[in-house]
Design a protein around this motif. Structure first.
Motif, short mmCIF file in Angstrom:
data_model
loop_
_atom_site.label_atom_id
_atom_site.label_comp_id
_atom_site.label_asym_id
_atom_site.label_seq_id
_atom_site.Cartn_x
_atom_site.Cartn_y
_atom_site.Cartn_z
N VAL A 130 0.47 -1.59 -0.04
CA VAL A 130 -0.07 0.46 0.16
C VAL A 130 0.68 1.58 -0.05
O VAL A 130 2.29 1.24 0.20
CB VAL A 130 -1.01 -0.07 1.31
CG1 VAL A 130 -1.79 -0.96 0.81
CG2 VAL A 130 -0.34 0.44 2.78
N SER A 132 -9.70 -1.93 4.87
CA SER A 132 -9.52 -0.10 5.23
C SER A 132 -9.42 -0.49 6.25
O SER A 132 -10.55 -0.13 6.54
CB SER A 132 -9.75 0.81 4.16
OG SER A 132 -9.71 1.92 5.29
N LYS A 175 -3.52 3.57 -0.04
CA LYS A 175 -4.02 3.72 -0.98
C LYS A 175 -3.43 1.49 -1.43
O LYS A 175 -2.15 1.45 -1.36
CB LYS A 175 -4.10 4.60 -1.80
CG LYS A 175 -4.19 5.53 -2.05
CD LYS A 175 -5.54 5.52 -2.56
CE LYS A 175 -6.67 7.30 -2.17
NZ LYS A 175 -7.12 7.19 -1.84
N GLU A 234 -2.23 -0.56 -3.65
CA GLU A 234 -0.40 -0.69 -4.88
C GLU A 234 -1.08 -2.51 -5.85
O GLU A 234 -1.04 -2.68 -6.74
CB GLU A 234 0.86 -0.60 -4.64
CG GLU A 234 0.83 0.80 -3.96
CD GLU A 234 0.72 2.24 -5.07
OE1 GLU A 234 2.27 1.64 -5.51
OE2 GLU A 234 0.44 2.83 -4.76
#
Lengths: 248, 322
Positions: free
Chosen positions: A164, B69, B183, B185
């Protein structure tokens, strides 16, 4: 970049775990204390940032004066300075509240905690710290890179890993993988000598209520002896697993 | 003042730990004379929860939540707890639930106990038993706050059927943009393989297997047992197996029904990581290997002879008993 590494002072893995005062207190007699292994991976990664990207590394511990040798060891490994919050930690929430004060006063960009300590295994301090500060948080980290204001972090997920990106300031709960075990730093003589003169600041705790506390301890019941099965009689093993243990 | 559980799903289906958590929550709710509410995320088929005593489901459906999340999930659990006025919030011990748990605790200003291994030993003051010191001891934790958050250790309570009539309600908490600041990836995940976290059986190999080329026989044994494969720390350090398979104190914890250790001597750090498994079988050529001291069943001998023979016999057993 300013990095804060949160260090927990824990009994060495091989320590005998015993309790005293009617099983209400951990028996520290003869126990060797070390930097919590999950924190040590984080500390070594922080030193890497110091060497490669010019980061300043501060280590912090919440504990009494008896925990100072553990902080000195972190300084000997290479941290620039250390802070000890002079309090006996009761629970993870209390520790997180103390750490949040340290972070607010020090303006750190990256806060590295171990994902859990190996004594109480609470696994709550990094997340609570991030929650209290409203900072980004990634747990179970096995890799981190920082470029400018952005971190790329890899975390373990069930059955794999996930990468992330998150902006700083950031709190991570780290573990093995941040560095490999073979890359962990052992303090050398020069490190130990310079650690003696590096700043170690003692501060008094902020007022915080107690959310939880350990009121009693128990040791597991003694285990019955292993049943040995001859390698010529594996049918018996299958029989025992099926009929006695009922796991197949 | 219903109890709230977060019933975790993966790819639209409940994880087994969600049913264990529901079973546990029902028992606690009964002793308090209250009900169990579950909050679920992007799961359209929630009726299974009624088998384990859940009285009400708050269904959250939101495309933004299709990727996990921690902050967003914690946020919606906090909002569900506030809506239901829940004073006890219960979570599983998966990687994701343990990630969001402390955020939930902060959101509710609640004391949190993880690794909970049994029903509360006392309701007032509220006390639960949890494992600590890397499974070498237990402690009774007393939570002082009005609201309590607990994470139940996997395989500590078991799944108990208890039929209830379930009411469903769509729940649309307002989520903040800040909940999605992190975020994703990329994700690397083995497909079709049983993961160590989900497995009921784990077959683990150590340096006694002599090299990565010998893992085939372990995988065959795992396959007939429906098991995940794992390894000791030296094996992952040597690069014979990926780090994700390393179990032990600094690796993954294992709490399965059956743990089979092949060619692992049983260093204290390894034992610490796997000791909450229910039944341990050790296969080792060294009768003095420390692992035998904590094992339930042991076979002393050459793994290269025993493992293929055991696999064959298990195949026959499975064929006869299926």
């Amino acid at each position: 970049m300013k990095i804060l590494v949160c260090i927990s002072h824990v009994p060495d893995t091989t320590s005998k775990i015993n309790f005293i005062n009617g099983d209400t207190e951990f028996d520290t007699n003869g126990v060797q204390y070390v930097i919590n292994p999950n924190d040590e991976f984080g500390l070594t990664r922080a030193i890497w940032f110091q060497e490669q990207q010019g980061a300043n590394v501060t280590v912090v511990n919440i504990g009494g004066a008896d925990t100072e040798p553990t902080l000195r060891k972190a300084l000997a490994i290479g941290a620039n300075d250390a802070i000890r919050v002079n309090a006996t930690p009761t629970d993870g929430f209390y520790v997180a509240k103390q750490l949040a004060e340290v972070v607010k006063n020090g303006n750190y960009d990256l806060i590295i905690c171990g994902k859990e300590s190996l004594d109480y295994n609470g696994g709550m301090v990094p997340g609570m710290l991030a929650g209290l500060l409203n900072y980004n948080f990634v747990n179970s980290c096995i890799d981190i890179k920082v470029d400018g204001n952005t971190a790329k972090v890899t975390r373990e997920i069930d059955g794999g890993k996930e990468t992330v990106s998150a902006s700083l300031p950031l709190v991570i709960g780290g573990q093995k993988g941040l560095v490999e075990e073979k890359d962990l730093r052992i303090p050398n003589m020069r490190g130990i000598m310079t650690a003696r003169t590096k700043p170690l600041t003692n501060i008094e705790p902020t007022t915080a209520s107690i959310a939880s506390k350990a009121v009693k301890f128990e040791k597991p019941a003694p285990k019955s002896a292993v049943k040995l099965i001859s390698s010529d009689n594996l049918d018996e093993l299958i029989n025992l697993l099926h009929n006695e243990a009922k796991v197949i | 003042m219903s109890l709230l559980i977060y019933a975790e799903s993966s790819e639209g289906k409940f994880k087994k730990v969600a049913f264990e958590l529901a079973s546990y929550a029902k028992k606690v709710a009964e002793s308090l004379g209250t009900t169990v509410t579950a909050v679920t995320v992007n799961n359209n088929n929630v009726s299974d929860l009624s088998k384990y005593g859940v009285d009400k489901v708050l269904k959250v459906t939101n495309d933004k939540l299709s990727n996990f999340s921690a902050k967003a999930y914690a946020d919606l659990i906090v909002k569900a707890a506030q809506k239901e006025n829940s004073k006890i919030v219960l979570l599983s011990s998966t990687t994701d639930s343990l990630y969001l748990a402390p955020l939930v605790a902060v959101g509710l200003d609640a004391g949190f106990a993880s690794n909970v291994i049994g029903l509360p030993v006392n309701m007032s003051p509220f006390q639960v038993k949890r494992s600590a010191f890397s499974n070498k001891a237990f402690n009774i934790t007393e939570i002082e706050t009005d609201t309590k958050v607990l994470a139940l250790a996997k395989n500590s309570f078991g799944i108990v059927e208890n039929q209830s009539s379930l009411s469903e309600e769509n729940f649309e908490p307002t989520l903040n943009d800040a909940d999605f600041n992190i975020k994703i990836e990329s994700v690397e995940k083995g497909s079709g393989k049983v993961t160590i976290a989900d497995a009921d059986v784990v077959v683990s190999g150590g340096r006694g297997l002599k090299g990565p080329e010998n893992w085939g026989m372990l995988e065959e044994l795992a396959s007939v047992l429906g098991a995940a494969t794992a390894c000791s720390k030296p094996v992952s350090d040597l690069g014979w197996r990926p780090h994700s398979e390393h179990v032990g104190q600094t690796g993954k914890p294992v709490a399965t029904n059956l743990y089979v250790a092949v060619g692992i001597s049983g260093a204290i750090q390894h034992i610490a990581g796997i000791n909450s498994s229910k039944v341990k079988v050790v296969i080792n050529s060294d009768p003095e290997a420390p692992f035998f001291k904590v094992a339930d069943y042991g076979v002393v001998g050459d793994a290269f002879e025993i493992v293929p023979k055991l696999t064959q016999k298990l195949k026959e057993f499975k064929a006869a008993n299926s």
